[in-house]
Write a protein that holds these residues in place. Structure first.
Motif, PDB file in Angstrom:
ATOM      1  N   UNK A   1       0.836  -1.213   0.000  1.00 51.36           N
ATOM      2  CA  UNK A   1       0.000   0.000   0.000  1.00 51.36           C
ATOM      3  C   UNK A   1       0.862   1.251   0.000  1.00 51.36           C
ATOM      4  N   UNK A   2       0.518   2.194  -0.869  1.00 48.93           N
ATOM      5  CA  UNK A   2       1.259   3.464  -0.914  1.00 48.93           C
ATOM      6  C   UNK A   2       0.878   4.360   0.264  1.00 48.93           C
ATOM      7  N   UNK A   3      -0.401   4.286   0.662  1.00 51.40           N
ATOM      8  CA  UNK A   3      -0.893   5.152   1.730  1.00 51.40           C
ATOM      9  C   UNK A   3      -1.844   4.367   2.629  1.00 51.40           C
ATOM     10  N   UNK A   4      -1.889   4.786   3.875  1.00 56.11           N
ATOM     11  CA  UNK A   4      -2.828   4.218   4.839  1.00 56.11           C
ATOM     12  C   UNK A   4      -3.561   5.374   5.511  1.00 56.11           C
ATOM     13  N   UNK A   5      -4.876   5.240   5.598  1.00 56.81           N
ATOM     14  CA  UNK A   5      -5.703   6.172   6.374  1.00 56.81           C
ATOM     15  C   UNK A   5      -6.261   5.404   7.560  1.00 56.81           C
TER      16      UNK A   5
ATOM     17  N   UNK B   1       5.302  -2.977   5.797  1.00 60.17           N
ATOM     18  CA  UNK B   1       4.321  -2.362   4.893  1.00 60.17           C
ATOM     19  C   UNK B   1       4.928  -1.091   4.292  1.00 60.17           C
ATOM     20  N   UNK B   2       4.808  -0.958   2.989  1.00 57.03           N
ATOM     21  CA  UNK B   2       5.424   0.163   2.262  1.00 57.03           C
ATOM     22  C   UNK B   2       5.034   1.521   2.851  1.00 57.03           C
ATOM     23  N   UNK B   3       3.757   1.734   3.093  1.00 54.38           N
ATOM     24  CA  UNK B   3       3.296   3.027   3.605  1.00 54.38           C
ATOM     25  C   UNK B   3       3.865   3.313   4.987  1.00 54.38           C
ATOM     26  N   UNK B   4       4.039   2.270   5.804  1.00 54.35           N
ATOM     27  CA  UNK B   4       4.618   2.436   7.138  1.00 54.35           C
ATOM     28  C   UNK B   4       6.086   2.822   7.023  1.00 54.35           C
ATOM     29  N   UNK B   5       6.822   2.146   6.147  1.00 56.16           N
ATOM     30  CA  UNK B   5       8.234   2.459   5.932  1.00 56.16           C
ATOM     31  C   UNK B   5       8.430   3.912   5.513  1.00 56.16           C
ATOM     32  N   UNK B   6       7.512   4.398   4.669  1.00 56.75           N
ATOM     33  CA  UNK B   6       7.625   5.766   4.145  1.00 56.75           C
ATOM     34  C   UNK B   6       6.965   6.801   5.050  1.00 56.75           C
ATOM     35  N   UNK B   7       6.337   6.341   6.117  1.00 56.25           N
ATOM     36  CA  UNK B   7       5.654   7.268   7.027  1.00 56.25           C
ATOM     37  C   UNK B   7       4.381   7.845   6.448  1.00 56.25           C
ATOM     38  N   UNK B   8       3.822   7.180   5.442  1.00 59.32           N
ATOM     39  CA  UNK B   8       2.634   7.701   4.755  1.00 59.32           C
ATOM     40  C   UNK B   8       1.357   7.093   5.353  1.00 59.32           C
TER      41      UNK B   8
ATOM     42  N   UNK C   1      -5.368  15.166  -1.224  1.00 62.39           N
ATOM     43  CA  UNK C   1      -4.156  15.675  -0.580  1.00 62.39           C
ATOM     44  C   UNK C   1      -3.333  14.535   0.021  1.00 62.39           C
ATOM     45  N   UNK C   2      -4.019  13.582   0.664  1.00 64.56           N
ATOM     46  CA  UNK C   2      -3.320  12.434   1.240  1.00 64.56           C
ATOM     47  C   UNK C   2      -2.620  11.625   0.160  1.00 64.56           C
ATOM     48  N   UNK C   3      -3.273  11.458  -0.978  1.00 67.23           N
ATOM     49  CA  UNK C   3      -2.677  10.703  -2.079  1.00 67.23           C
ATOM     50  C   UNK C   3      -1.500  11.443  -2.699  1.00 67.23           C
ATOM     51  N   UNK C   4      -1.307  12.686  -2.292  1.00 62.22           N
ATOM     52  CA  UNK C   4      -0.119  13.455  -2.672  1.00 62.22           C
ATOM     53  C   UNK C   4       0.854  13.580  -1.498  1.00 62.22           C
ATOM     54  N   UNK C   5       0.593  12.795  -0.438  1.00 60.85           N
ATOM     55  CA  UNK C   5       1.499  12.758   0.707  1.00 60.85           C
ATOM     56  C   UNK C   5       1.377  13.935   1.652  1.00 60.85           C
ATOM     57  N   UNK C   6       0.227  14.614   1.640  1.00 60.98           N
ATOM     58  CA  UNK C   6       0.048  15.806   2.475  1.00 60.98           C
ATOM     59  C   UNK C   6      -1.065  15.559   3.486  1.00 60.98           C
TER      60      UNK C   6
END
Length: 328
Positions: free
Chosen positions: A250-254, A280-287, A313-318
């Motif tokens: 996963x790129x992002x987690x909400x 998890x990818x999103x966890x590694x990236x802090x997303x 915005x979240x899908x843009x990492x914000x």
């Protein structure tokens, strides 16, 4: 001859005034009859609901319906709303009452209409019987389904006398979705997992939250074959182990917080700090992002544009910070 002519003139005047009066009062009664037809709808229990005039003292026992009445610019027609209603979208000055208020407590507010959600109302036979006994009209609606707002808004508009505003709300929702579709091209179908609680339940594939995510441009990770929860049809059971496995890329987690629908939330810090999720990818990236539950899953047209922008915005990492309030 003069006397006869006088009586004849008097008779003509009488007929003339009778015609004038009929021209005045016949349209009045016709309008009154027409109004009775205009303010009548079928609710989602297949009941005919009729009010003699646009409802101006509404008690609303559902968060989404309350916000959608606000979307029709009928906020001043709300007498009371459920105490779970957001003060950001439904003004604080409107009285809050317990959702499980009795018919007598509601009757004390002298409402001309009570609005409820279908699933909830079906378990409240004593309340419905009490409202009928008190002679208080009530309307029961499903929460609006994504992309099918027209009939829902039409019926709300009829009962509130806000037909034009209902049309405008429909146009506004369509514009919000169109704008979101344009923005979505920039996020390249990023994968997203939504955690709906500490039990690691997630959005059902056809839920409002899933539609928000997809319209904002996300590829939602979910399970179409998983059964929905009986008391919360918008979510499915998933579990921590399945989450760790299926959301690995996963790129992002909400994670949904400030839960008004019940249940415990899990924080961003807990997810990132858990060894179980370190791969998890999103966890590694802090997303990993926290979002208010109602901003993501409540079928509210008044906050639709804001919810879509926040997800994008979240899908843009914000992390969304600024709340977008429509003019109402």
């Amino acid at each position: 001859m003069e006397g006869f002519g006088g009586r004849k003139c008097e008779s003509v005047r009488t007929v003339f005034f009778a015609v004038i009066l009929s021209l005045i009062f016949i349209p009045f009664w016709a309008q009154k009859s027409e109004s009775a037809e205009i303010y009548s709808i079928k609710d989602d229990l297949n009941r005919t609901v009729t009010v003699s005039h646009p409802a101006v003292k509404i008690v609303c026992l559902d968060e989404a319906h309350a916000e959608n009445i606000v979307a029709l610019r009928a906020v001043r027609q709300l007498t009371a709303v459920t105490d779970t209603a957001s003060s950001k979208w439904v003004p604080k000055k409107i009285k809050r009452i317990a959702q499980n208020s009795s018919a007598l407590q509601i009757a004390a507010l002298e409402p001309d209409l009570v609005v409820m959600e279908t699933d909830w109302a079906q378990g409240k036979k004593s309340l419905l019987d009490g409202l009928r006994k008190e002679g208080i009209p009530y309307a029961v609606f499903d929460e609006p389904h994504w992309g099918s707002f027209a009939l829902y808004l039409e019926r709300l508009g009829t009962l509130t006398g806000r037909d034009k505003e209902a049309d405008l709300a429909l146009i506004s929702s369509e514009k919000a979705m169109d704008k979101s579709a344009v923005r979505a091209d920039s996020v390249e179908n990023k994968s997203l997992f939504v955690i709906c609680g500490a039990d690691f339940s997630t959005c059902a594939w056809d839920s409002w939250g899933a539609r928000i995510a997809a319209t904002a441009g996300a590829k939602l990770i979910t399970d179409k074959d998983a059964p929905k929860k009986k008391d919360k049809r918008w979510i499915i059971d998933y579990g921590a182990a399945k989450f760790a496995q299926k959301a690995k890329n996963a790129d992002y987690i909400i994670t949904l917080v400030n839960k008004s629908k019940g249940g415990k939330a899990i924080s961003r810090a807990e997810i990132i700090g858990s060894p179980q999720f370190k791969n998890i990818k999103a966890v590694k990236l802090g997303q990993v992002f926290e979002v208010d539950e109602s901003d993501f899953i409540l079928p509210s047209l008044v906050r639709l544009d804001s919810s879509l922008v926040s997800c994008w915005q979240i899908l843009n990492g914000v992390q969304p910070k600024k709340k977008i309030f429509p003019k109402i």
